[in-house]
Design an enzyme around this catalytic site. Structure first.
Site, PDB file in Angstrom:
ATOM      1  N   SER A  81     -10.478   4.558  -4.332  1.00  0.00           N
ATOM      2  CA  SER A  81      -9.323   4.014  -3.615  1.00  0.00           C
ATOM      3  C   SER A  81      -8.125   3.754  -4.523  1.00  0.00           C
ATOM      4  O   SER A  81      -7.106   3.251  -4.060  1.00  0.00           O
ATOM      5  CB  SER A  81      -9.722   2.734  -2.874  1.00  0.00           C
ATOM      6  OG  SER A  81     -10.141   1.748  -3.777  1.00  0.00           O
ATOM      7  N   THR A 196      -7.028  -1.671  -2.825  1.00  0.00           N
ATOM      8  CA  THR A 196      -5.939  -1.578  -3.795  1.00  0.00           C
ATOM      9  C   THR A 196      -6.226  -2.493  -4.964  1.00  0.00           C
ATOM     10  O   THR A 196      -6.778  -3.577  -4.779  1.00  0.00           O
ATOM     11  CB  THR A 196      -4.631  -2.066  -3.108  1.00  0.00           C
ATOM     12  OG1 THR A 196      -4.329  -1.159  -2.064  1.00  0.00           O
ATOM     13  CG2 THR A 196      -3.478  -2.154  -4.069  1.00  0.00           C
ATOM     14  N   THR A 214      -2.752   2.179  -5.846  1.00  0.00           N
ATOM     15  CA  THR A 214      -3.718   2.572  -4.816  1.00  0.00           C
ATOM     16  C   THR A 214      -3.541   4.037  -4.426  1.00  0.00           C
ATOM     17  O   THR A 214      -2.460   4.607  -4.633  1.00  0.00           O
ATOM     18  CB  THR A 214      -3.513   1.698  -3.548  1.00  0.00           C
ATOM     19  OG1 THR A 214      -4.565   1.934  -2.621  1.00  0.00           O
ATOM     20  CG2 THR A 214      -2.189   1.984  -2.858  1.00  0.00           C
ATOM     21  N   ARG A 224       2.491   9.152   4.577  1.00  0.00           N
ATOM     22  CA  ARG A 224       2.363   7.710   4.873  1.00  0.00           C
ATOM     23  C   ARG A 224       2.460   6.897   3.568  1.00  0.00           C
ATOM     24  O   ARG A 224       1.859   7.238   2.558  1.00  0.00           O
ATOM     25  CB  ARG A 224       1.018   7.455   5.562  1.00  0.00           C
ATOM     26  CG  ARG A 224       0.758   5.981   5.907  1.00  0.00           C
ATOM     27  CD  ARG A 224      -0.052   5.275   4.855  1.00  0.00           C
ATOM     28  NE  ARG A 224      -0.441   3.926   5.258  1.00  0.00           N
ATOM     29  CZ  ARG A 224      -1.019   3.042   4.467  1.00  0.00           C
ATOM     30  NH1 ARG A 224      -1.297   3.357   3.226  1.00  0.00           N
ATOM     31  NH2 ARG A 224      -1.338   1.849   4.896  1.00  0.00           N
ATOM     32  N   VAL A 225       3.210   5.829   3.624  1.00  0.00           N
ATOM     33  CA  VAL A 225       3.334   4.929   2.483  1.00  0.00           C
ATOM     34  C   VAL A 225       2.848   3.552   2.923  1.00  0.00           C
ATOM     35  O   VAL A 225       3.227   3.064   3.988  1.00  0.00           O
ATOM     36  CB  VAL A 225       4.805   4.857   2.003  1.00  0.00           C
ATOM     37  CG1 VAL A 225       4.988   3.753   0.973  1.00  0.00           C
ATOM     38  CG2 VAL A 225       5.237   6.203   1.421  1.00  0.00           C
ATOM     39  N   GLY A 226       2.009   2.934   2.105  1.00  0.00           N
ATOM     40  CA  GLY A 226       1.497   1.611   2.445  1.00  0.00           C
ATOM     41  C   GLY A 226       2.348   0.495   1.851  1.00  0.00           C
ATOM     42  O   GLY A 226       3.505   0.702   1.472  1.00  0.00           O
ATOM     43  N   ASP A 227       1.760  -0.675   1.764  1.00  0.00           N
ATOM     44  CA  ASP A 227       2.468  -1.844   1.256  1.00  0.00           C
ATOM     45  C   ASP A 227       2.603  -1.850  -0.270  1.00  0.00           C
ATOM     46  O   ASP A 227       3.528  -2.450  -0.822  1.00  0.00           O
ATOM     47  CB  ASP A 227       1.727  -3.121   1.686  1.00  0.00           C
ATOM     48  CG  ASP A 227       0.248  -3.104   1.273  1.00  0.00           C
ATOM     49  OD1 ASP A 227      -0.363  -2.011   1.298  1.00  0.00           O
ATOM     50  OD2 ASP A 227      -0.294  -4.165   0.935  1.00  0.00           O
ATOM     51  N   THR A 247      -3.960  -6.630  -0.409  1.00  0.00           N
ATOM     52  CA  THR A 247      -4.807  -5.467  -0.157  1.00  0.00           C
ATOM     53  C   THR A 247      -5.165  -5.471   1.317  1.00  0.00           C
ATOM     54  O   THR A 247      -5.038  -6.488   1.994  1.00  0.00           O
ATOM     55  CB  THR A 247      -6.066  -5.507  -1.050  1.00  0.00           C
ATOM     56  OG1 THR A 247      -6.831  -4.310  -0.830  1.00  0.00           O
ATOM     57  CG2 THR A 247      -6.935  -6.721  -0.759  1.00  0.00           C
ATOM     58  N   GLY A 248      -5.598  -4.327   1.820  1.00  0.00           N
ATOM     59  CA  GLY A 248      -5.938  -4.234   3.236  1.00  0.00           C
ATOM     60  C   GLY A 248      -4.975  -3.314   3.958  1.00  0.00           C
ATOM     61  O   GLY A 248      -4.300  -2.499   3.330  1.00  0.00           O
ATOM     62  N   GLY A 250      -2.023  -1.856   5.017  1.00  0.00           N
ATOM     63  CA  GLY A 250      -0.686  -2.044   4.486  1.00  0.00           C
ATOM     64  C   GLY A 250       0.372  -2.239   5.547  1.00  0.00           C
ATOM     65  O   GLY A 250       1.369  -2.949   5.325  1.00  0.00           O
TER      66      GLY A 250
HETATM   67  N1  ASP Z   1      -3.026  -1.778   1.162  1.00  0.00           N
HETATM   68  C1  ASP Z   1      -3.429  -0.407   0.948  1.00  0.00           C
HETATM   69  C2  ASP Z   1      -2.618   0.494   1.844  1.00  0.00           C
HETATM   70  O1  ASP Z   1      -2.357   0.136   2.971  1.00  0.00           O
HETATM   71  C3  ASP Z   1      -4.875  -0.164   1.197  1.00  0.00           C
HETATM   72  C4  ASP Z   1      -5.821  -1.287   0.853  1.00  0.00           C
HETATM   73  O2  ASP Z   1      -5.544  -2.108   0.003  1.00  0.00           O
HETATM   74  O3  ASP Z   1      -6.891  -1.361   1.457  1.00  0.00           O
HETATM   75  O4  ASP Z   1      -2.276   1.567   1.432  1.00  0.00           O
END
Ligand code: ASP
Length: 336
Positions: A81, A196, A214, A224-227, A247-248, A250
């Site tokens: 990840s 992440t 991440t 796609r772009v996350g947080d 994390t999680g 995003g």
């Molecule tokens: N936060 C990350 C994202 O959304 C993924 C994660 O941390 O689980 O890209």
């Protein structure tokens, strides 16, 4: 030692320390003030913290420390990840997101960058060598090549195999805490891998820095772009107050400007723990019906060295490293 052997040795050492630390995880979470200190998300944060600590404990800067720490999981062939062994998007392309921030407000980030094993170091170059904060996609790759980062084919055979398994059903449904389920096991087809590395460090003078890196949600739409590379969402640091990372899922963190929110709550007088709890509860309140299927975790560190962590679901772990102990790992409290 070859790079590969070094990576294997490092990941075996990390696995061993994680196993040791797990046994003491039930110990009370770190309430006390202590600095210098390094904190990181998830079990793989133990090894990341140790990478950062090597720099910090020898008098290095917090910025050098967080970059060194983030490079550890980026290089880990068992980490699906973060970094080079990350799982790809639905088109089979590995795109990486990373950000870095200094407590004085300087920051840099890259999003959806391909073929570069250490996006955290490119993010730092964006911060130090350009007038910009965020470079994306081909532009980020072009900049990295100009900065002499090697262009590599990063899709690991195991990650490609997992993607091919996923293609059979092609369902996009992120699961909570996939790091706990798959880290180090590398089972292809463990469907919805994400998580992440978010790392925060404070030095003896109360100066802070943070890093976030991440491969994002596995099987995401291309582009796609996350947080994680969004300053204020996946990472925010301010020397006057402290830092936060997430994390999680995003999208939920971006919607609430999550890490900025945690830091601002601390500025208003909440402890790192209270600030993380409030940020998570806001997401739960807004997402009443779907919260049970979501995971978001925040981790915070204030300038005094106090730590806070909170998540929607059980299972979010975080690692804490300071002069007294370099491999502590804790279970975060959770809303549900
Ligand atoms: N936060 C990350 C994202 O959304 C993924 C994660 O941390 O689980 O890209």
């Amino acid at each position: 030692m070859t790079n590969r052997r070094r990576f294997l040795a490092a990941s075996l050492a990390a696995a061993a320390t994680t196993a040791l630390a797990r046994t003491s995880r039930a110990a009370a979470a770190p309430g006390g003030k202590r600095r210098p200190r390094v904190v990181s998300t998830w079990d793989f944060g133990v090894a990341a913290n140790q990478g950062a600590w090597q720099v910090l404990s020898r008098g290095g800067s917090v910025l050098d420390a967080v970059e060194a720490g983030a490079r550890v999981p980026e290089a880990d062939p068992n980490n699906h990840s973060v970094g080079r062994a990350g799982y790809p998007d639905r088109d089979g392309r590995l795109t990486l997101d990373a950000s870095i921030m200094d407590g004085n407000g300087d920051c840099g980030a890259v999003a959806a960058v391909e073929h570069i094993a250490h996006p955290i170091s490119v993010a730092r170059r964006v911060m130090e060598k350009t007038p910009h904060v965020l470079l994306v996609g081909d532009g980020a790759l072009q900049f990295a090549i100009e900065q002499d980062f090697p262009k590599e084919n990063l899709l690991a055979p195991e990650s490609e195999q997992a993607w091919r398994e996923w293609l059979k059903k092609s369902e996009y449904k992120p699961t909570a805490n996939s790091e706990n389920q798959t880290y180090g096991k590398g089972k292809p087809g463990d469907a919805n891998n994400h998580d992440t590395l978010g790392l925060l460090a404070v030095d003896a003078q109360g100066r802070l820095a943070g890093a976030c890196t991440t491969s994002g949600m596995a099987w995401k739409l291309h582009g796609r772009v996350g947080d994680s590379p969004i300053i204020g969402a996946g990472l925010y640091v301010d020397n006057e107050v402290g830092g936060a990372t997430s994390t999680g899922v995003g999208e939920e963190v971006i919607r609430t400007a999550g890490s900025f929110l945690v830091v601002e709550l601390m500025r208003q007088g909440r402890s790192p723990q209270q600030a993380c709890e409030e940020a998570v509860k806001r997401i739960v309140r807004k997402r009443m019906k779907s919260a049970k299927d979501l995971q978001v975790g925040f981790l915070a560190l204030n300038r005094a060295g106090e730590v806070g962590a909170f998540a929607i679901q059980k299972g979010f772990t975080y690692a804490v490293c300071d002069a007294s102990k370099q491999d502590a790992l804790f279970d975060s409290a959770s809303a549900l």
